[in-house]
Design a protein around this motif. Sequence first.
Motif, PDB file in Angstrom:
ATOM      1  N   GLY A 293       0.783  -1.216   0.000  1.00 48.20           N
ATOM      2  CA  GLY A 293       0.000   0.000   0.000  1.00 48.20           C
ATOM      3  C   GLY A 293       0.816   1.269   0.000  1.00 48.20           C
ATOM      4  N   GLY A 294       0.176   2.316  -0.480  1.00 40.17           N
ATOM      5  CA  GLY A 294       0.743   3.659  -0.456  1.00 40.17           C
ATOM      6  C   GLY A 294      -0.277   4.611   0.130  1.00 40.17           C
ATOM      7  N   LEU A 295      -0.290   5.844  -0.315  1.00 45.68           N
ATOM      8  CA  LEU A 295      -1.212   6.842   0.210  1.00 45.68           C
ATOM      9  C   LEU A 295      -2.660   6.362   0.102  1.00 45.68           C
ATOM     10  CD1 LEU A 295       0.301  10.192  -1.148  1.00 45.68           C
ATOM     11  CD2 LEU A 295       0.566   9.180   1.121  1.00 45.68           C
ATOM     12  N   GLY A 296      -3.383   6.506   1.196  1.00 45.37           N
ATOM     13  CA  GLY A 296      -4.777   6.091   1.212  1.00 45.37           C
ATOM     14  C   GLY A 296      -4.987   4.603   1.370  1.00 45.37           C
ATOM     15  N   GLY A 297      -3.900   3.820   1.311  1.00 45.16           N
ATOM     16  CA  GLY A 297      -4.002   2.372   1.416  1.00 45.16           C
ATOM     17  C   GLY A 297      -4.129   1.659   0.090  1.00 45.16           C
ATOM     18  N   LEU A 298      -4.172   2.394  -1.020  1.00 42.77           N
ATOM     19  CA  LEU A 298      -4.288   1.744  -2.322  1.00 42.77           C
ATOM     20  C   LEU A 298      -3.059   0.882  -2.607  1.00 42.77           C
ATOM     21  CD1 LEU A 298      -6.591   3.823  -2.601  1.00 42.77           C
ATOM     22  CD2 LEU A 298      -5.952   4.080  -5.000  1.00 42.77           C
ATOM     23  N   PRO A 299      -3.254  -0.303  -3.197  1.00 42.66           N
ATOM     24  CA  PRO A 299      -2.134  -1.217  -3.467  1.00 42.66           C
ATOM     25  C   PRO A 299      -1.319  -0.787  -4.689  1.00 42.66           C
ATOM     26  CG  PRO A 299      -4.171  -2.204  -4.236  1.00 42.66           C
ATOM     27  CD  PRO A 299      -4.559  -0.902  -3.560  1.00 42.66           C
ATOM     28  N   PHE A 300      -0.529   0.256  -4.505  1.00 42.40           N
ATOM     29  CA  PHE A 300       0.237   0.813  -5.616  1.00 42.40           C
ATOM     30  C   PHE A 300       1.302  -0.142  -6.148  1.00 42.40           C
ATOM     31  CE2 PHE A 300      -1.521   4.785  -3.920  1.00 42.40           C
ATOM     32  CZ  PHE A 300      -1.883   5.430  -5.093  1.00 42.40           C
ATOM     33  N   ALA A 301       1.643  -1.182  -5.386  1.00 42.51           N
ATOM     34  CA  ALA A 301       2.627  -2.154  -5.874  1.00 42.51           C
ATOM     35  C   ALA A 301       2.091  -2.935  -7.066  1.00 42.51           C
ATOM     36  CB  ALA A 301       3.018  -3.115  -4.751  1.00 42.51           C
TER      37      ALA A 301
ATOM     38  N   GLU B 213     -22.593  14.002  -1.286  1.00 41.95           N
ATOM     39  CA  GLU B 213     -23.990  13.990  -0.850  1.00 41.95           C
ATOM     40  C   GLU B 213     -24.155  13.388   0.538  1.00 41.95           C
ATOM     41  OE1 GLU B 213     -26.174  11.927  -3.850  1.00 41.95           O
ATOM     42  OE2 GLU B 213     -26.261  13.670  -5.188  1.00 41.95           O
ATOM     43  N   SER B 214     -23.075  12.805   1.072  1.00 39.37           N
ATOM     44  CA  SER B 214     -23.146  12.145   2.362  1.00 39.37           C
ATOM     45  C   SER B 214     -23.243  13.162   3.505  1.00 39.37           C
ATOM     46  CB  SER B 214     -21.910  11.271   2.570  1.00 39.37           C
ATOM     47  OG  SER B 214     -21.866  10.753   3.883  1.00 39.37           O
ATOM     48  N   SER B 215     -23.893  12.770   4.584  1.00 43.73           N
ATOM     49  CA  SER B 215     -23.981  13.628   5.764  1.00 43.73           C
ATOM     50  C   SER B 215     -22.665  13.651   6.535  1.00 43.73           C
ATOM     51  CB  SER B 215     -25.105  13.145   6.684  1.00 43.73           C
ATOM     52  OG  SER B 215     -24.863  11.808   7.098  1.00 43.73           O
ATOM     53  N   ASN B 216     -21.793  12.687   6.258  1.00 45.04           N
ATOM     54  CA  ASN B 216     -20.454  12.668   6.861  1.00 45.04           C
ATOM     55  C   ASN B 216     -19.445  12.344   5.763  1.00 45.04           C
ATOM     56  OD1 ASN B 216     -18.019  11.997   8.310  1.00 45.04           O
ATOM     57  ND2 ASN B 216     -19.274  11.840  10.153  1.00 45.04           N
ATOM     58  N   GLN B 217     -18.927  13.395   5.155  1.00 48.55           N
ATOM     59  CA  GLN B 217     -18.075  13.215   3.985  1.00 48.55           C
ATOM     60  C   GLN B 217     -16.752  12.522   4.317  1.00 48.55           C
ATOM     61  OE1 GLN B 217     -17.734  17.077   2.136  1.00 48.55           O
ATOM     62  NE2 GLN B 217     -19.884  17.098   1.498  1.00 48.55           N
ATOM     63  N   ALA B 218     -16.219  12.757   5.506  1.00 48.04           N
ATOM     64  CA  ALA B 218     -14.962  12.111   5.898  1.00 48.04           C
ATOM     65  C   ALA B 218     -15.136  10.595   5.968  1.00 48.04           C
ATOM     66  CB  ALA B 218     -14.479  12.661   7.234  1.00 48.04           C
ATOM     67  N   LYS B 219     -16.242  10.160   6.518  1.00 49.21           N
ATOM     68  CA  LYS B 219     -16.537   8.720   6.571  1.00 49.21           C
ATOM     69  C   LYS B 219     -16.803   8.179   5.176  1.00 49.21           C
ATOM     70  CE  LYS B 219     -19.388   5.360   9.113  1.00 49.21           C
ATOM     71  NZ  LYS B 219     -20.087   4.601   8.060  1.00 49.21           N
ATOM     72  N   ALA B 220     -17.528   8.940   4.366  1.00 49.41           N
ATOM     73  CA  ALA B 220     -17.900   8.486   3.027  1.00 49.41           C
ATOM     74  C   ALA B 220     -16.684   8.278   2.132  1.00 49.41           C
ATOM     75  CB  ALA B 220     -18.865   9.478   2.385  1.00 49.41           C
ATOM     76  N   ILE B 221     -15.710   9.186   2.206  1.00 47.25           N
ATOM     77  CA  ILE B 221     -14.529   9.033   1.353  1.00 47.25           C
ATOM     78  C   ILE B 221     -13.674   7.852   1.828  1.00 47.25           C
ATOM     79  CG2 ILE B 221     -12.907  10.589   2.562  1.00 47.25           C
ATOM     80  CD1 ILE B 221     -12.132  11.632  -0.267  1.00 47.25           C
ATOM     81  N   THR B 222     -13.703   7.574   3.127  1.00 45.13           N
ATOM     82  CA  THR B 222     -12.990   6.426   3.658  1.00 45.13           C
ATOM     83  C   THR B 222     -13.654   5.135   3.198  1.00 45.13           C
ATOM     84  OG1 THR B 222     -12.422   7.762   5.596  1.00 45.13           O
ATOM     85  CG2 THR B 222     -12.074   5.393   5.771  1.00 45.13           C
ATOM     86  N   GLU B 223     -14.977   5.109   3.211  1.00 49.47           N
ATOM     87  CA  GLU B 223     -15.718   3.947   2.718  1.00 49.47           C
ATOM     88  C   GLU B 223     -15.433   3.715   1.232  1.00 49.47           C
ATOM     89  OE1 GLU B 223     -17.597   1.978   4.518  1.00 49.47           O
ATOM     90  OE2 GLU B 223     -18.312   3.087   6.262  1.00 49.47           O
ATOM     91  N   ALA B 224     -15.357   4.799   0.474  1.00 54.20           N
ATOM     92  CA  ALA B 224     -15.051   4.687  -0.951  1.00 54.20           C
ATOM     93  C   ALA B 224     -13.653   4.114  -1.158  1.00 54.20           C
ATOM     94  CB  ALA B 224     -15.183   6.047  -1.623  1.00 54.20           C
ATOM     95  N   ALA B 225     -12.695   4.578  -0.364  1.00 57.59           N
ATOM     96  CA  ALA B 225     -11.334   4.069  -0.474  1.00 57.59           C
ATOM     97  C   ALA B 225     -11.287   2.576  -0.172  1.00 57.59           C
ATOM     98  CB  ALA B 225     -10.411   4.832   0.468  1.00 57.59           C
ATOM     99  N   TYR B 226     -12.044   2.141   0.836  1.00 53.80           N
ATOM    100  CA  TYR B 226     -12.093   0.702   1.127  1.00 53.80           C
ATOM    101  C   TYR B 226     -12.594  -0.079  -0.080  1.00 53.80           C
ATOM    102  CZ  TYR B 226     -13.417  -3.871   2.577  1.00 53.80           C
ATOM    103  OH  TYR B 226     -13.527  -5.241   2.609  1.00 53.80           O
TER     104      TYR B 226
END
Length: 237
Positions: free
Chosen positions: A71-79, A170-183
Amino acid sequence: MLQRKFDKVVKQFFPDAKDAKDTSIHFLGRMQIEHELDISRILMATSVCSDDINVPSTTFFNVLFGPFIMGGLGGLPFAGQTGMTAFAHHIPDEGSAFIFYGPHIGITLEGELGKMYRPRQEDTGNSCGALMLALDRLQDENYKPKINDDDYQQMRLEDSLLPYREQILESSNQAKAITEAAYDIINKRIHKYIAACKDEFHVNKVTLLGGIIINTDYGLDDYFDARNFEVIDLRSI
């Protein structure tokens, strides 16, 4: 006392989250008992954010070989597929593979997601910094990331998040929503790379544990919201 207070705050947002170290013990036990895996012959790979705050989150690091860093930034598997192939070639004889993956998000005792108190700092800082930066930029409807060598991972992270932009904003909690998207992005890519590289493994089983790491205050245990635990039989892919 403080840990119990954090437990209540964390579970307001992630009701299924558990202490990260207890989570490690739980899933190590399942690997041994349910799936009869030899813990002494498991090589671990991670696809979590390169943020230093994540290193002490679990006890996997103290028990298993590795980790092989995907993983790299955000946890994406850049390898990518090359990294997955290298990992496959490093597994002990008659052993198995374990991949721990997912993004992370900070939380304060006041219930603010995307923030945390880092070691020896008086003010809160972003966690995950890369995801919170991406969120700030994606809030500008005219913004589009430009891929470049000087900030390659961040731009690729933001580009990967573009299909989720409307859902996040559109989420009521954008910080959580972007984390869910990253997952979601990480989970799909890990499965994609395993399928593409299955013939590179000389073992039959790959164990996956994916979820969201929730960072608390310095000196307190983090939490982990497990989303996927599976033992993949590579012969069935």
